[in-house]
Motif scaffolding. Structure first.
Motif, PDB file in Angstrom:
ATOM      1  N   THR A 193       0.831  -1.211   0.000  1.00  0.00           N
ATOM      2  CA  THR A 193       0.000   0.000   0.000  1.00  0.00           C
ATOM      3  C   THR A 193       0.864   1.258   0.000  1.00  0.00           C
ATOM      4  O   THR A 193       0.627   2.198  -0.772  1.00  0.00           O
ATOM      5  N   ALA A 194       1.884   1.291   0.846  1.00  0.00           N
ATOM      6  CA  ALA A 194       2.775   2.444   0.897  1.00  0.00           C
ATOM      7  C   ALA A 194       3.507   2.639  -0.423  1.00  0.00           C
ATOM      8  O   ALA A 194       3.622   3.757  -0.933  1.00  0.00           O
ATOM      9  N   ALA A 195       4.015   1.545  -1.022  1.00  0.00           N
ATOM     10  CA  ALA A 195       4.728   1.647  -2.290  1.00  0.00           C
ATOM     11  C   ALA A 195       3.800   2.144  -3.398  1.00  0.00           C
ATOM     12  O   ALA A 195       4.192   2.981  -4.224  1.00  0.00           O
ATOM     13  N   ALA A 196       2.563   1.650  -3.422  1.00  0.00           N
ATOM     14  CA  ALA A 196       1.620   2.069  -4.456  1.00  0.00           C
ATOM     15  C   ALA A 196       1.266   3.543  -4.317  1.00  0.00           C
ATOM     16  O   ALA A 196       1.168   4.270  -5.316  1.00  0.00           O
ATOM     17  N   VAL A 197       1.103   4.022  -3.083  1.00  0.00           N
ATOM     18  CA  VAL A 197       0.779   5.436  -2.868  1.00  0.00           C
ATOM     19  C   VAL A 197       1.921   6.325  -3.331  1.00  0.00           C
ATOM     20  O   VAL A 197       1.725   7.301  -4.073  1.00  0.00           O
ATOM     21  N   VAL A 198       3.140   6.006  -2.921  1.00  0.00           N
ATOM     22  CA  VAL A 198       4.292   6.825  -3.294  1.00  0.00           C
ATOM     23  C   VAL A 198       4.507   6.815  -4.801  1.00  0.00           C
ATOM     24  O   VAL A 198       4.739   7.846  -5.427  1.00  0.00           O
ATOM     25  N   PHE A 199       4.399   5.635  -5.407  1.00  0.00           N
ATOM     26  CA  PHE A 199       4.611   5.531  -6.847  1.00  0.00           C
ATOM     27  C   PHE A 199       3.541   6.291  -7.621  1.00  0.00           C
ATOM     28  O   PHE A 199       3.831   6.982  -8.603  1.00  0.00           O
ATOM     29  N   SER A 200       2.284   6.199  -7.188  1.00  0.00           N
ATOM     30  CA  SER A 200       1.196   6.885  -7.890  1.00  0.00           C
ATOM     31  C   SER A 200       1.336   8.397  -7.778  1.00  0.00           C
ATOM     32  O   SER A 200       1.180   9.120  -8.767  1.00  0.00           O
ATOM     33  N   VAL A 201       1.657   8.871  -6.582  1.00  0.00           N
ATOM     34  CA  VAL A 201       1.811  10.313  -6.393  1.00  0.00           C
ATOM     35  C   VAL A 201       2.979  10.861  -7.201  1.00  0.00           C
ATOM     36  O   VAL A 201       2.909  11.950  -7.774  1.00  0.00           O
ATOM     37  N   SER A 202       4.066  10.088  -7.272  1.00  0.00           N
ATOM     38  CA  SER A 202       5.259  10.565  -7.982  1.00  0.00           C
ATOM     39  C   SER A 202       5.050  10.643  -9.490  1.00  0.00           C
ATOM     40  O   SER A 202       5.840  11.270 -10.195  1.00  0.00           O
ATOM     41  N   ARG A 203       3.988  10.032 -10.005  1.00  0.00           N
ATOM     42  CA  ARG A 203       3.732  10.062 -11.444  1.00  0.00           C
ATOM     43  C   ARG A 203       2.544  10.948 -11.818  1.00  0.00           C
ATOM     44  O   ARG A 203       2.093  10.925 -12.965  1.00  0.00           O
ATOM     45  N   LEU A 204       2.048  11.736 -10.886  1.00  0.00           N
ATOM     46  CA  LEU A 204       0.875  12.561 -11.182  1.00  0.00           C
ATOM     47  C   LEU A 204       1.151  13.602 -12.255  1.00  0.00           C
ATOM     48  O   LEU A 204       0.257  13.981 -13.008  1.00  0.00           O
ATOM     49  N   ALA A 205       2.400  14.051 -12.332  1.00  0.00           N
ATOM     50  CA  ALA A 205       2.739  15.090 -13.304  1.00  0.00           C
ATOM     51  C   ALA A 205       2.959  14.526 -14.698  1.00  0.00           C
ATOM     52  O   ALA A 205       3.317  15.271 -15.613  1.00  0.00           O
ATOM     53  N   GLY A 206       2.755  13.234 -14.907  1.00  0.00           N
ATOM     54  CA  GLY A 206       2.936  12.639 -16.213  1.00  0.00           C
ATOM     55  C   GLY A 206       4.297  12.010 -16.405  1.00  0.00           C
ATOM     56  O   GLY A 206       4.558  11.363 -17.407  1.00  0.00           O
ATOM     57  N   GLY A 207       5.209  12.181 -15.498  1.00  0.00           N
ATOM     58  CA  GLY A 207       6.537  11.583 -15.557  1.00  0.00           C
ATOM     59  C   GLY A 207       7.022  11.345 -14.146  1.00  0.00           C
ATOM     60  O   GLY A 207       6.411  11.770 -13.176  1.00  0.00           O
ATOM     61  N   MET A 208       8.160  10.681 -14.049  1.00  0.00           N
ATOM     62  CA  MET A 208       8.680  10.340 -12.724  1.00  0.00           C
ATOM     63  C   MET A 208       9.303  11.574 -12.085  1.00  0.00           C
ATOM     64  O   MET A 208      10.347  12.067 -12.521  1.00  0.00           O
ATOM     65  N   SER A 209       8.667  12.117 -11.063  1.00  0.00           N
ATOM     66  CA  SER A 209       9.176  13.284 -10.359  1.00  0.00           C
ATOM     67  C   SER A 209       9.880  12.821  -9.083  1.00  0.00           C
ATOM     68  O   SER A 209       9.244  12.296  -8.169  1.00  0.00           O
ATOM     69  N   VAL A 210      11.201  13.018  -9.046  1.00  0.00           N
ATOM     70  CA  VAL A 210      11.978  12.582  -7.891  1.00  0.00           C
ATOM     71  C   VAL A 210      11.597  13.376  -6.653  1.00  0.00           C
ATOM     72  O   VAL A 210      11.434  12.827  -5.561  1.00  0.00           O
TER      73      VAL A 210
END
Length: 385
Positions: free
Chosen positions: A179-196
């Motif tokens: 659950t934690a990994a999915a939340v972090v990964f989903s939020v980091s891709r909201l801008a359309g690309g991988m935002s560090v």
């Protein structure tokens, strides 16, 4: 008819050498460099394999009761039907097989799992700061485990599902980690690309929420539950038994194998998601595989060993300094180094101030933080990978 596309290594060429007609020298570099990298990986593999075996022997021999190294070797050979030709203490066998060997094997599995997970996440996010602890996977697993300790135990005891009690903590830890990994990964891709930056901020938020939830559970826990929660918070390998290994070894081994199999795809992913897709990498499947593998492995490790930080962050960097950035070298060598490092750290935690045993999570943080700062200063953050 199926065809196979092979990706050749990219070799930088000096234009002045081409102008001078040094074509054969350039071709020689193109052949020699991959051979040198392979030779370094092979040498490091042999060295770390020997170091891991030595760490297992020394760690099993040291403790509250010192056991000669020859007795440890004899105890290992005895189940194989080999009688040691040297003199040894036969009475040391029960102590080794009941207490020392389960702890050492469990420490090796946890260290290999954390190091492999850290390398896989760094390759997936294409960022050297990615780590099961930094992005909240460990905290999510710890919160779920704490929930199982405080709330789940009573519910299971009231039902007839006693069979599920040993599996309660690893299942809860896996669900919390994924659950934690999915939340972090989903939020980091909201801008359309991988935002560090977004990934790190999401990890901080998940860690804070998990810490708050664990604190609330601590306030309503009884004395026995408080002792168990302290175990998860500080980290320890003291609870390792053959029964624990029988439950935890399978998911951690499966996670290591799944993540190791993704090494080539992670190398291609370094070129970018679009380029990797053109080369045959199914990026969506790769992301799911890594998230599930990390959650399975880290969740199982945290469920029985508690919070152990910096192993997944530091070990891949140390391996890259020797063999380069290829995940086909970083991940297997990182697993060996992580296993060796955690075994030796556990040995120090239980012998430095004996008979008091230091929490292994605090020891790994004390060792890992200075090393990470040194890496930051040496590579100026952006060049660590």
């Amino acid at each position: 008819m199926s065809s196979t596309l092979r990706v050749l290594p990219v070799v930088s060429v000096d234009s002045s050498r081409v102008a001078d007609g040094n074509v054969f020298e350039i071709a020689d570099d193109a052949l020699v460099r991959p051979l040198r990298a392979h030779s370094r990986r092979k040498g490091a593999l042999l060295l770390l394999s020997g170091a891991l075996f030595a760490a297992i022997i020394v760690s099993a021999a040291r403790g509250a009761v010192a056991i000669p190294l020859v007795s440890v070797l004899a105890a290992i050979l005895e189940p194989l039907g080999i009688i040691a030709p040297w003199q040894y203490d036969a009475d040391a066998g029960p102590l080794l097989w009941a207490i020392r060997f389960p702890r050492v094997i469990f420490g090796a599995l946890v260290g290999a799992t954390l190091a492999t997970s850290g390398a896989a996440l760094q390759g997936l996010f294409r960022n050297p700061l990615a780590d099961p602890g930094v992005i909240g996977v460990s905290s999510g697993a710890a919160l779920a485990t704490a929930t199982a300790i405080v709330l789940g135990g009573k519910l299971l005891e009231q039902s007839s599902a006693a069979f599920w009690i040993p599996w309660m903590m690893p299942i809860a830890a896996f669900l919390g980690a994924i659950t934690a990994a999915a939340v972090v990964f989903s939020v980091s891709r909201l801008a359309g690309g991988m935002s560090v930056a977004t990934m790190l901020l999401a990890g901080i938020a998940v860690n804070a929420l998990a810490a708050a939830g664990t604190g609330l559970l601590t306030s309503v826990a009884n004395d026995s539950q408080l002792r168990a929660l302290s175990f998860w918070t500080l980290g320890s390998l003291g609870g390792a038994t053959w029964q624990v290994l029988a439950i935890a070894a399978l998911p951690m081994t499966v996670a290591i194998v799944l993540l190791q199999r993704s090494a080539r795809s992670l190398d291609l992913l370094l070129l970018g998601e679009r380029e990797a897709a053109h080369l045959g990498v199914r990026t969506a499947r790769l992301r799911l595989l890594i998230i599930v593998g990390v959650a399975l492995g880290v969740g199982s490790a945290v469920a029985f060993s508690g919070m152990i930080g910096f192993v997944g962050l530091i070990v891949p960097h140390l391996v890259r300094l020797v063999v380069g950035p290829s995940h086909r070298g970083v991940m297997p060598l990182g697993a060996l180094l992580g296993a060796t490092l955690l075994i030796l750290t556990d040995l120090g935690s239980r012998t430095m101030v004996a008979p008091v045993e230091l929490p292994i999570g605090a020891v790994t943080a004390a060792i890992g933080a200075p090393i990470f700062l040194w890496l930051v200063l040496r590579h100026r953050v952006g060049a660590i990978a």
